[in-house]
Design a protein around this motif. Structure first.
Motif: not given
Length: 256
Positions: A20-22, A204-210, A244-255
């Protein structure tokens, strides 16, 4: 399109995905006239075009043609996107790509419509888009007719004339702004435009996870394993899995 890797000379298996930043940075440079940045934006969003054209391949259209038309929609989205808006580029780009493909399908329909009728339909569509952008509400047929200064019947007939009668996603009947489509009549509640767009956004949001976060989510939600089982398989503690699970879900929700 199943199994087809190369479309229009592009290896779809190796399409780049921009962060997203790119995307934001390239959009700024493109607006300043940087053609290289524009080319990188196009190349980095071809996967978005690929996702969209899958909606239309069942019509029997040539996949390469649909991809090229979708790329035109992508370029229009890049050129017209307002970087001051607080929305993701894909949120704006997907409807633009869909619109470009639908225009292509209408113009290449086997049913011939008079030029005046088609012009009226396009004016109605443009006015409809303008009203939605200004009011955030879809106008009724009466409101469209009043805005164009014509009779309601003219708008209805014009819009009906450019509808594809064999498409599951074209309206059968329109009244009061809401369209009833063929797909509504076969009670398919899973393949709606909303669910389809949500699926694109989620992917798209999942693809951005590690890679580790993806692996943990796959074990938890696709294979149904407990956090303890995941911890044992990954080789970390249950507390780390939970974090890690909570952080990943949080990132997805943010995206999203």
């Amino acid at each position: 399109m199943s199994g087809k890797v190369e479309i229009c000379g592009v290896n779809t298996a190796k399409l780049k995905v921009l962060k997203n930043e790119e995307t934001t940075e390239l959009l700024k440079k493109s607006k300043e006239g940087d053609m290289k940045a524009r080319e990188e934006l196009i190349a980095g969003n071809l996967r978005l075009v690929l996702s969209v054209i899958q909606k239309f391949v069942s019509r029997g259209e040539n996949v390469d043609d649909l991809f090229q038309v979708g790329c035109i929609g992508l370029m229009k989205a890049i050129d017209n996107f307002d970087i001051t808006m607080n929305v993701r580029f894909s949120t704006y780009g997907v409807p633009m790509i869909i619109g470009e493909i639908r225009r292509y399908l209408r113009d290449n329909s086997s049913i011939r419509v008079s030029r005046s009728m088609r012009d009226m339909a396009y004016k109605a569509l443009q006015m409809k888009e303008k009203i939605i952008n200004e009011t955030q509400k879809e106008p009724t047929m009466d409101e469209l007719a009043a805005a164009l200064g014509v009779r309601r019947e003219e708008v209805v007939f014009a819009l009906d004339s450019i509808s594809d009668p064999v498409s599951l996603y074209e309206p059968l009947y329109t009244d009061g702004g809401e369209s009833i489509m063929i797909v509504d009549q076969v009670s398919d509640t899973r393949n709606t435009d909303e669910n389809w767009l949500e699926q694109i956004a989620l992917t798209d949001a999942i693809e951005r996870l590690g890679s580790r976060e993806k692996h943990i989510l796959a074990l938890r939600f696709f294979f149904g394993k407990t956090q303890m089982e995941v911890a044992s398989e990954v080789g970390i503690s249950q507390a780390q899995v939970s974090r890690l699970e909570k952080n990943a879900i949080s990132q997805i929700k943010k995206q999203l």
